[in-house]
Design a protein around this motif. Structure first.
Motif, PDB file in Angstrom:
ATOM      1  N   UNK A 165       0.827  -1.201   0.000  1.00 11.49           N
ATOM      2  CA  UNK A 165       0.000   0.000   0.000  1.00 11.49           C
ATOM      3  C   UNK A 165       0.859   1.248   0.000  1.00 11.49           C
ATOM      4  N   UNK A 166       1.225   1.736   1.148  1.00 14.16           N
ATOM      5  CA  UNK A 166       2.090   2.914   1.213  1.00 14.16           C
ATOM      6  C   UNK A 166       3.429   2.496   1.828  1.00 14.16           C
ATOM      7  N   UNK A 167       4.044   3.383   2.571  1.00 11.64           N
ATOM      8  CA  UNK A 167       5.355   3.106   3.145  1.00 11.64           C
ATOM      9  C   UNK A 167       5.996   4.402   3.559  1.00 11.64           C
ATOM     10  N   UNK A 168       7.298   4.508   3.347  1.00 12.21           N
ATOM     11  CA  UNK A 168       7.989   5.749   3.669  1.00 12.21           C
ATOM     12  C   UNK A 168       9.422   5.719   3.187  1.00 12.21           C
ATOM     13  N   UNK A 169       9.957   6.884   2.766  1.00 12.66           N
ATOM     14  CA  UNK A 169      11.363   6.958   2.366  1.00 12.66           C
ATOM     15  C   UNK A 169      12.265   6.976   3.584  1.00 12.66           C
ATOM     16  N   UNK A 176      10.785   2.040   2.254  1.00 13.49           N
ATOM     17  CA  UNK A 176      10.231   0.987   3.087  1.00 13.49           C
ATOM     18  C   UNK A 176       8.786   0.765   2.653  1.00 13.49           C
ATOM     19  N   UNK A 177       8.538  -0.366   2.030  1.00 13.31           N
ATOM     20  CA  UNK A 177       7.224  -0.674   1.493  1.00 13.31           C
ATOM     21  C   UNK A 177       6.435  -1.521   2.481  1.00 13.31           C
ATOM     22  N   UNK A 178       5.148  -1.226   2.624  1.00 19.38           N
ATOM     23  CA  UNK A 178       4.310  -1.840   3.656  1.00 19.38           C
ATOM     24  C   UNK A 178       3.242  -2.739   3.036  1.00 19.38           C
ATOM     25  N   UNK A 333       3.951  11.055   7.297  1.00 24.68           N
ATOM     26  CA  UNK A 333       5.112  11.732   6.715  1.00 24.68           C
ATOM     27  C   UNK A 333       5.857  12.480   7.809  1.00 24.68           C
ATOM     28  N   UNK A 334       7.165  12.304   7.862  1.00 20.79           N
ATOM     29  CA  UNK A 334       7.966  12.893   8.921  1.00 20.79           C
ATOM     30  C   UNK A 334       8.623  14.200   8.536  1.00 20.79           C
ATOM     31  N   UNK A 335       8.851  15.053   9.529  1.00 22.11           N
ATOM     32  CA  UNK A 335       9.623  16.279   9.392  1.00 22.11           C
ATOM     33  C   UNK A 335      10.724  16.241  10.449  1.00 22.11           C
ATOM     34  N   UNK A 336      11.521  17.300  10.533  1.00 22.72           N
ATOM     35  CA  UNK A 336      12.575  17.338  11.546  1.00 22.72           C
ATOM     36  C   UNK A 336      12.019  17.388  12.962  1.00 22.72           C
ATOM     37  N   UNK A 337      10.807  17.904  13.118  1.00 27.78           N
ATOM     38  CA  UNK A 337      10.265  18.110  14.458  1.00 27.78           C
ATOM     39  C   UNK A 337       9.164  17.134  14.846  1.00 27.78           C
ATOM     40  N   UNK A 338       8.620  16.443  13.871  1.00 27.92           N
ATOM     41  CA  UNK A 338       7.538  15.539  14.195  1.00 27.92           C
ATOM     42  C   UNK A 338       7.037  14.817  12.970  1.00 27.92           C
ATOM     43  N   UNK A 339       5.869  14.206  13.116  1.00 30.74           N
ATOM     44  CA  UNK A 339       5.337  13.387  12.047  1.00 30.74           C
ATOM     45  C   UNK A 339       3.846  13.661  11.875  1.00 30.74           C
TER      46      UNK A 339
END
Length: 481
Positions: A165-169, A176-178, A333-339
């Motif tokens: 489905x989705x994942x994250x870089x 990373x595929x989920x 989706x993540x940022x430097x301070x949070x997600x």
């Protein structure tokens, strides 16, 4: 929920309600949208935004865009071909985009959300296969393209997986595929499914599950800047799914080759529990309304007893009141301070909706790493007419069902809509308006996997059916910066 607890939620820290462009939705009142380079809500620089122009119908009947924007189709399921000669697989879903190995090129690593024996499944290429019993099923392909949207090649990164489905870089340039499934071995399947896999842009093959991250109906994930925590969403019901955090063992930092490097039981997997003012745990996010916008709630992470779900699904290992559930935890989706994490909808027709909860068409949350709090930053109120009667095919005045999310190079959000009626790609400012930036004119298929190129020139997005990879160019920074 008892009235006393509801009053605890309703009281305190009120937030303003704003009017979003092309629809009505509450918004934060204490921020001025503008460039904030991926930081959390309320961190915007005091620069004005320019309203996104209206969408114009596409003469080819595929993608409506604003004046000054254009698109190219990079891959098409069953039409374009892989480097190995097979046809491009279907059901395009989550994406990651990285700078290519050659100057001026990009690498797109793409999920294919397919079950077994699909018409255009991911072919089993030697070295990429996880489960030989998952034939013509899901997996990932790796595409090379450029700012002109040319197809410069596509190969299989992982195969023999299910419903990717989705994942994250990752910070080191992999994907990373989920797997969004809990399928066990048997009935032709040789292995259990419901894991996360790492896919490499350079052709390295590692079709091994990262069992430390748990086995459940994964949706998406993000890695924090210290590479010690992974935040993962679950799209499931009966009961509703959970939002998880994996914490690394002391002294360990994530890097390439996770599946080879981590023991199956490494670190700790915990499920989110949102703490209310009286110290109790919010049972489901659907109890919160727009009145709670911008209000931070403390979070605790409750350990998952059996992360591999050998006997009982991970979300079923918790009794009511131990953790906070949510209908369709989706994009992360993540940022430097949070997600950021998205709840797609919880309408009156949703299964597992608490009897005294408040229907909504979508929520976008922000979890702050340092403070360990979560706050609601965008809210899509439930629209009975849209869901029950289905609105006209090209009406883009009401948004519902946000799904995938990405943070632009300038810090605003892009959401892929998967709701009722027409589907949109949305530009959104936490604390400001939400705009339609693209509309599906071809059919009612959802958009998936929005992701910007590192240089901010191209927005890549997928149309899941009939399976299109689209490259959209235009003056993005002018309107999303």
């Amino acid at each position: 929920m008892p009235a006393s607890r509801r009053s605890l939620i309703a009281g305190g820290a009120g937030a303003g309600v704003g009017i979003a462009i092309a629809g009505t939705m509450p918004a934060l009142a204490d921020s001025t949208p503008g460039a904030h380079k991926g930081r959390g809500p309320g961190k915007y620089a005091p620069t004005p935004y320019e309203a996104f122009p209206p969408l114009v119908d596409d003469p080819d009947g595929i993608l409506a865009l604003a004046e000054g924007f254009s698109y190219k189709i990079i891959t098409r399921a069953g039409v374009s071909k892989l480097d190995s000669g097979e046809l491009t697989p279907g059901s395009h879903d989550g994406n990651a985009v990285f700078a290519g190995r050659r100057r001026g090129t990009y690498t797109v690593i793409q999920n294919h959300e397919l079950g077994r024996n699909a018409t255009y499944g991911v072919p089993h290429v030697a070295g990429t296969v996880y489960d030989s019993g998952a034939t013509a099923a899901g997996g990932c392909t790796v595409i090379t393209t450029n700012a002109r949207g040319e197809n410069l090649g596509e190969f299989v990164g992982v195969s023999g997986t299910l419903t990717n489905c989705a994942g994250g870089p990752t910070p080191w340039g992999t994907w990373l595929t989920c797997e969004e499934t809990e399928q066990r071995a048997g009935n032709g399947y040789q292995k259990d499914h419901g894991y996360v896999f790492e896919v490499f842009a350079d052709g390295r093959k590692l079709p091994l599950p990262i069992k430390a991250f748990g086995r459940y109906a994964h949706e998406a994930l993000a890695i924090d800047k210290d590479r010690r925590h992974v935040y993962l969403s679950e799209d499931a019901s009966g009961p509703n799914g959970l939002f998880y955090r994996w914490e690394a063992p002391r002294g360990y930092r994530l890097g390439p080759g996770i599946a080879e490097d981590l023991a199956d039981d490494a670190g700790e997997l915990g499920a989110m529990a949102i703490i209310l003012p009286d110290g109790s745990i919010l049972p489901d996010v659907a109890y919160l309304t727009s009145s709670q916008l911008n209000r931070p709630f403390p979070v605790r992470w409750i350990p998952v007893p059996d992360r591999d779900a050998r006997e009982v699904s991970t979300r079923k290992q918790f009794a009511d009141g131990e953790v906070t559930r949510g209908k369709k935890f989706e994009g992360v989706w993540g940022t430097d301070e949070g997600v950021y994490v998205v709840n797609s909808y919880a309408g009156e027709d949703s299964s597992d909706l608490p009897a005294d909860a408040v229907p909504h068409d979508g929520m976008v949350w922000f979890y702050n790493y340092k403070n360990e709090t979560i706050q609601l930053v965008t809210y899509f109120p439930h629209n009975d007419e849209a869901w029950e009667n289905d609105r006209p095919a090209y009406d883009d005045l009401v948004f519902d069902g946000p799904d995938n999310v990405t943070v632009t190079p300038w810090g605003s959000l892009v959401l892929a809509e998967d709701g009722s009626g027409s589907s949109h790609v949305l530009g959104s400012f936490p604390g400001g308006p939400t705009y339609a930036i693209a509309r599906n004119q071809l059919n009612d298929s959802e958009f998936c996997g929005p992701a910007f190129s590192p240089d901010g020139k191209v927005l890549f997005v997928n149309m899941q059916s009939p399976g299109l990879t689209l490259a959209i160019t235009g003056p993005w920074e002018r309107y999303l910066g």
